[in-house]
Design an enzyme around this catalytic site. Structure first.
Site, PDB file in Angstrom:
ATOM      1  N   ASP A 168      -8.070   5.405  -2.722  1.00  0.00           N
ATOM      2  CA  ASP A 168      -7.209   4.285  -2.320  1.00  0.00           C
ATOM      3  C   ASP A 168      -6.946   3.437  -3.562  1.00  0.00           C
ATOM      4  O   ASP A 168      -7.758   2.589  -3.940  1.00  0.00           O
ATOM      5  CB  ASP A 168      -7.900   3.455  -1.230  1.00  0.00           C
ATOM      6  CG  ASP A 168      -6.976   2.394  -0.639  1.00  0.00           C
ATOM      7  OD1 ASP A 168      -6.004   2.017  -1.312  1.00  0.00           O
ATOM      8  OD2 ASP A 168      -7.238   1.939   0.489  1.00  0.00           O
ATOM      9  N   HIS A 212      -1.958   0.705   6.944  1.00  0.00           N
ATOM     10  CA  HIS A 212      -2.368   0.948   5.560  1.00  0.00           C
ATOM     11  C   HIS A 212      -2.018   2.388   5.172  1.00  0.00           C
ATOM     12  O   HIS A 212      -1.800   3.244   6.025  1.00  0.00           O
ATOM     13  CB  HIS A 212      -3.867   0.695   5.414  1.00  0.00           C
ATOM     14  CG  HIS A 212      -4.335   0.649   3.994  1.00  0.00           C
ATOM     15  ND1 HIS A 212      -3.708  -0.095   3.019  1.00  0.00           N
ATOM     16  CD2 HIS A 212      -5.382   1.268   3.378  1.00  0.00           C
ATOM     17  CE1 HIS A 212      -4.348   0.060   1.871  1.00  0.00           C
ATOM     18  NE2 HIS A 212      -5.365   0.885   2.060  1.00  0.00           N
ATOM     19  N   CYS A 256       0.816  -1.213   0.000  1.00  0.00           N
ATOM     20  CA  CYS A 256       0.000   0.000   0.000  1.00  0.00           C
ATOM     21  C   CYS A 256       0.852   1.266   0.000  1.00  0.00           C
ATOM     22  O   CYS A 256       0.522   2.246  -0.685  1.00  0.00           O
ATOM     23  CB  CYS A 256      -0.943  -0.013   1.191  1.00  0.00           C
ATOM     24  SG  CYS A 256      -0.123  -0.201   2.797  1.00  0.00           S
TER      25      CYS A 256
END
Length: 728
Positions: free
Chosen positions: A349, A334, A292
């Site tokens: 995202d 994250h 991520c």
């Protein structure tokens, strides 16, 4: 006066010549204007002098405030409080009635406008009555002093606020020709902006999945182009190629988003081995992989090259490995991005937009995570820096942990809300879940991995689910959904999950194992030809063990029904003969009489009369009878010659008492004769004015009784249509 001031000297002379007859009046007007300007300037100078004097006196008399201000300059994060007393002059102009320090109002004082766009209230809270008294006092020239308290919360280790300090964004506030550029409180070192103007209401207002208006249809061509652009050696070269198909900042951002989500795969090995991870944009671009942080870092760098302001946000998430009830602590697990478009910040995202990762990564594009509405983004993202929630009010970590877990599929399918909102539900035997949707949807539920212990009813815009766990303790409930017009073989998607803390078990209701959800009629049964049901509730309670169900059915459509018991087994003949069908015009009715107390399932099937083959399932009901005295036999046996349009009124019991005179009444149209016979005796029934065949028959000496018909008067034989057994 404003017009006079804008004229040059020559223009004023010309005006005086052409308006010579009015010269005396003009000179008087000019003199008054000049005098007014001087008086006004004198008043403003006096007022500013008085204000400075008051502030200085207050500062000299309060050493603790000086200590707080000194602490602010040294990076102390404690709030500073400055109190200012304002003493208006008696002959100053009146403040208008709309004087306010609230958000989004114009504050007028001596014709100087302060645009108060910031979400900052610098007045003490007061009631509406107090506000009216204070405003009245101001308008009446009350010279009592006004006290204004301002609390300043500097960021930790931040420098002293610059002259361009403000609380809002995007406006210019002018006061005595001094311009304050209202662009937010900016830390000179870190350049972090307070984003109060970017806050969205929580909970979600169900208006849009996006934080800005986007016509995705107009972006299809750009999406197709940018998703197929081949990787380049450098970020600079890649962004230049992507920008060929984009003009606005939104299109540039969209092109970057589509490329990243279609070309960068999640680094599963890097997730397992932290030493292999990288957040460097060039490394992620070259390898085509990243965790991520790699996605977010590459996205931020591509936005920088494209001239789009972008930040990387870190925090907790409810992604892979999340389980209901998990408590979060320490650093976040994250990373995602915040971008600025049109003067506002938005969230996205790209990691979750690209696909899913279990044992290996699978590209599965997810539109939901592009410029997601912050109130929805907060469902599975909790930033370490609370300002990136962009919500008002903001969520606490406990609220985030306790909220129900809704997957992105929940919103992608058009679902709007689910109640309860928290994941943990305490139950005393029955738990009710309701889901609201924007269109007809199909649902399934799993309780501990099994589709049981639930009664679900479909609504035109959602569903209602009652769950009855069979044991106490903790249970996991999962809700699945798919579009109402989806193909039968199309898979359902997991949309939300709950945990049920069951403290007691319901003794009144235990849904039978053969009960199919959804229960009762609805839009799904209407699509299969069943309209205007006489019983709209999914559960039918009967006190005497008898009940009826009716539908309006299109011509050419045939129905049948079967009754099954939850507590004991019934033969196929019993399941059919405890239900009696009759049809009149476009109405089909089922009469039901249960053999004894208990729970039963009535299943309705249908098919086209002209089509060969078996009946197809349409819907089912749950029937409950609690009276232990109930004992009903089967209905009479129907022969093939009994047509669905025939109607039996009495007797309905398939077993007749012995040595008793029994009354018969039935509607059998288009026949010439109806007779009842048994034990060597036959009695013809009489056709009354209402079209019903009526009469009586004595069962003495009979083991069974038959109802016979003759269609034509000249027919020599009769057809059997019904058969009754006689008690021995």
């Amino acid at each position: 006066m404003a017009f006079h001031n804008r004229l040059s000297c020559a223009q004023k002379i010309l005006l005086a010549i052409f308006c010579f007859p009015l010269l005396p009046f003009y000179l008087c007007y000019a003199y008054c204007c000049a005098t007014g300007d001087e008086d006004e300037k004198d008043n403003e100078i006096k007022e500013e002098h008085k204000l400075k004097h008051t502030v200085k006196a207050r500062e000299d008399g309060q050493r603790d405030i000086e200590h707080q201000e000194e602490a602010v300059e040294n990076g102390d994060s404690r709030k500073s409080v400055v109190t200012v007393e304002i003493h208006p002059e008696k002959n100053s102009r009146k403040l208008p009635a709309r004087f306010s320090f609230g958000k989004g109002k114009d504050v007028r004082r001596n014709d100087i406008v302060y645009k108060n766009d910031a979400a900052v209230d610098i007045q003490p809270k007061r009631s509406s009555v107090q506000r009216e008294h204070q405003e009245e006092a101001v308008e009446n020239g009350d010279s009592r002093k006004s006290v204004v308290t301002v609390e300043i919360h500097p960021e930790k280790n931040s420098r002293k606020s610059p002259a361009r300090f403000s609380f809002g964004k995007g406006k210019e506030v002018k006061r005595n020709d001094i311009v304050y550029k209202n662009e937010g409180f900016v830390d000179a070192d870190k350049k972090k902006e307070i984003i109060r103007k970017n806050e969205y209401a929580y909970p979600w207002d169900k208006s849009s999945l996006k934080s800005m208006d986007i016509d995705l249809g107009k972006l299809k061509k750009l999406d197709a182009y940018s998703s197929k652009v081949r990787p380049r050696d450098t970020v600079q070269a890649l962004v230049q190629e992507l920008q060929k198909g984009a003009s606005s900042d939104l299109e540039k951002l969209r092109a970057i988003w589509m490329w990243v989500t279609h070309h960068i795969e999640y680094d599963v090995e890097g997730l397992r081995n932290p030493g292999l991870r990288t957040g460097n944009a060039d490394d992620v671009l070259k390898s085509g992989k990243g965790v991520c942080a790699g996605y977010a870092g590459l996205f931020q760098e591509m936005c920088r090259v494209a001239g789009i302001e972008c930040e990387t946000v870190s925090g907790h998430s409810k992604g892979a490995g999340y389980t209901l009830g998990k408590r979060f602590s320490g650093d976040g697990d994250h990373a995602w991005n915040a971008v600025r478009l049109g003067g506002r910040w938005h969230l996205l995202d790209s990691t979750w937009g690209a696909g899913t990762a279990d044992e290996k990564f699978t590209f599965r594009y997810n539109e939901f995570y592009f410029l997601t509405h912050p109130a929805l983004f907060a469902g599975d993202h909790f930033p370490e820096d609370a300002k990136w929630q962009m919500l008002a009010p903001r969520l606490s970590l406990k609220q985030y942990e306790n909220m129900g877990h809704r997957k992105s599929a929940f919103y992608n399918l058009g679902l709007l809300s689910a109640e309860p909102t928290e994941f943990l539900i305490k139950s005393d035997g029955k738990t009710t879940i309701t889901v609201q949707s924007s269109s007809p949807m199909l649902f399934l539920h799993d309780l501990n991995g099994k589709r049981e212990c639930g009664i679900m009813t479909l609504k035109p815009y959602g569903m209602n689910l009652d769950v009855y766990p069979e044991s106490t303790g903790l249970h996991t409930l999962e809700i699945y959904a798919k579009a109402g017009d989806a193909a039968e073989k199309e898979n359902y998607s997991l949309v939300c999950s709950y945990q049920l803390q069951c403290r007691a078990v319901s003794r009144e209701m235990r849904p039978p194992a053969d009960l199919d959800n959804p229960v009762g009629p609805g839009w799904h049964s209407e699509r299969k030809g069943l309209h205007e049901p006489s019983q709209r509730d999914p559960v039918v309670l009967t006190a005497d063990g008898r009940c009826s169900f009716g539908f309006r059915v299109a011509r050419g459509r045939e129905l049948m029904a079967k009754l099954s018991a939850a507590g004991f087994s019934m033969t196929d003949e019993q399941q059919r003969r405890h239900v009696f069908l009759s049809r009149r015009e476009d109405r089909t009715d089922f009469k039901v009489q249960v053999p004894r107390a208990g729970l039963y399932v009535l299943k309705v099937y249908a098919k086209e009369r002209a089509e060969a083959g078996s009946y197809g399932y349409v819907c089912n009901y749950l029937i409950s009878c609690a009276d232990p005295r109930v004992r009903w036999p089967v209905y009479p046996l129907r022969y093939a010659s009994w047509e669905s349009e025939y109607e039996l009124v009495e007797p309905l019991a398939g077993v007749l008492p012995a040595n008793r005179t029994v009354r018969f009444r039935m509607r059998i149209p288009r026949v010439s004769l109806v007779a009842v016979g048994g034990g060597g005796d036959t009695r013809d029934l009489r056709l009354d004015a209402d079209g019903y065949w009526t009469g009586s028959f004595n069962t003495a000496g009979c083991t069974d009784v038959n109802v016979m018909i003759k269609v034509n008067p000249n027919d020599k034989s009769r057809s059997f249509v019904l058969n009754y057994q006689v008690e021995t």
